[in-house]
Write an enzyme that holds these catalytic residues in place. Structure first.
Site, short mmCIF file in Angstrom:
data_model
loop_
_atom_site.label_atom_id
_atom_site.label_comp_id
_atom_site.label_asym_id
_atom_site.label_seq_id
_atom_site.Cartn_x
_atom_site.Cartn_y
_atom_site.Cartn_z
N THR A 15 0.82 -1.21 0.00
CA THR A 15 0.00 0.00 0.00
C THR A 15 0.85 1.25 0.00
OG1 THR A 15 -1.84 -1.10 1.11
CG2 THR A 15 -1.74 1.28 1.32
N SER A 64 1.10 -7.31 -0.65
CA SER A 64 1.67 -8.29 0.27
C SER A 64 0.72 -9.42 0.63
CB SER A 64 2.19 -7.61 1.54
OG SER A 64 1.16 -7.33 2.46
N THR A 97 1.10 -4.17 4.41
CA THR A 97 0.77 -4.43 5.82
C THR A 97 0.23 -5.84 6.06
OG1 THR A 97 -1.47 -3.54 5.55
CG2 THR A 97 0.26 -1.99 6.23
N ASP A 98 -0.40 -6.45 5.05
CA ASP A 98 -1.15 -7.68 5.30
C ASP A 98 -0.29 -8.82 5.81
OD1 ASP A 98 -3.56 -6.56 4.69
OD2 ASP A 98 -3.67 -7.36 2.65
#
Length: 327
Positions: A15, A64, A97-98
């Site tokens: 992101t 991610s 972030t995932d």
């Protein structure tokens, strides 16, 4: 950082490199659109923050959620390359972030102890009115060059987390990461790190698989370790189906203090009988498993082994253990 005065930024997408059609849009954007040079351009004083040369490399460009063993292998080898350079004092990795907590833990296990490696991210795309990526990147570099920084760290929303403790706990908020009951290591405030407690100087698992990194096989040959959950209405047939398909390890997200549904436990025993290792963590968001005083040792054969890690991270550890046994 001693005489080492270069910071290397390794970009993987996410992101932080995402774009949307409208500046007010913070969901529904497309991740991994901008290159590393564009990320650096958004923080004009980044080289000054680094206090020396600032180098950059685009290692990957993906959302991610789609992180995989091939990208991990490439990223780890590029980290090793740069960490071996005398003039390089620290690495900063931009990441989605995932799965950031998983990548951080993987790198914690495979990179040799020493120079700091700091992962950072964003919850809003680069095109957002109040994009958080530039500040997070600046804070990550600030942390990376701090004299007390060491090992693999995560910096986001002004907080410094350890690779072991960090976890994404919120799907939308800018402060989406927590270290649960362990607490953050510190905060980045006005261009300085205020440590609550510096990273542990000794960690038995840090770099435990560094020797393995040099001989990692083709990612397609990595052991298949699957996550299963113990829950109301659980059915052990899911374990049997995975066994039939050749799964090589299980990690269970157990209820409470490692309890297993009555239909799941015998299925896991069948897995153990077939030579497939089973690790058990808790699906609770805080705390770790606590053994009874009269509990058998954790490594008793033919028993699921409890672990003091979240299931996602226990899966990575088991994968590396199986890889090490094979190579």
């Amino acid at each position: 950082m001693g005489n080492s005065n270069s910071v290397v930024i390794l970009a993987t997408g996410g992101t932080i490199a995402g774009t949307a059609a409208d500046a007010s849009q913070t969901v529904g954007y497309t991740a991994a659109q901008l290159g590393v040079d564009q990320l650096l351009a958004a923080v004009p004083d980044l080289a000054q923050v680094a206090g020396g040369d600032l180098l950059a490399e685009q290692v990957a460009q993906l959302d991610s959620k789609d992180m995989d063993s091939a990208t991990w292998t490439t990223l780890a080898h590029r980290c090793m390359h740069w960490l071996a350079q005398d003039e390089v004092g620290a690495l900063v990795i931009t990441h989605g972030t995932d799965t950031l907590e998983e990548t951080a833990w993987f790198l914690h296990l495979v990179l040799p102890p020493g120079k700091p490696v700091v992962l950072t991210c964003a919850m809003r795309p680069a095109t957002a009115l109040l994009a958080d990526g530039p500040q997070n990147l600046r804070d990550a570099v600030t942390c990376a060059v701090d004299a007390q920084a060491r090992g693999v760290l995560v910096v986001a929303a002004g907080q410094v987390h350890s690779a072991r403790a960090v976890r994404k706990f919120h799907p939308y908020r800018v402060d989406a990461f927590t270290s649960d009951d362990k607490g953050v290591l510190g905060w980045v405030e006005e261009g300085r790190v205020r440590w609550q407690r510096p990273p542990e100087p000794v960690d038995a698992q840090r770099g435990a698989f560094a020797a393995l990194l040099r001989r990692l096989p083709d990612p397609a040959a990595w052991p298949w370790v699957e996550l299963v959950s113990s829950h109301a209405g659980c059915d052990g047939r899911a374990v049997d189906a995975l066994l039939a398909q050749g799964v090589q390890g299980f990690v269970v997200a157990a209820t409470g203090n490692g309890t297993l549904h009555r239909t799941l436990e015998p299925a896991l025993q069948r897995a153990l009988s077939a030579g497939v290792p089973v690790r058990v963590g808790t699906r609770c968001s805080e705390g770790q498993l606590v053994a009874a005083q009269d509990a058998p040792p954790a490594d008793v054969p033919m028993q699921p082994r409890p672990v003091d890690l979240p299931p996602l991270k226990a899966r990575i550890l088991l994968q590396l253990e199986l890889l090490a046994a094979q190579h």
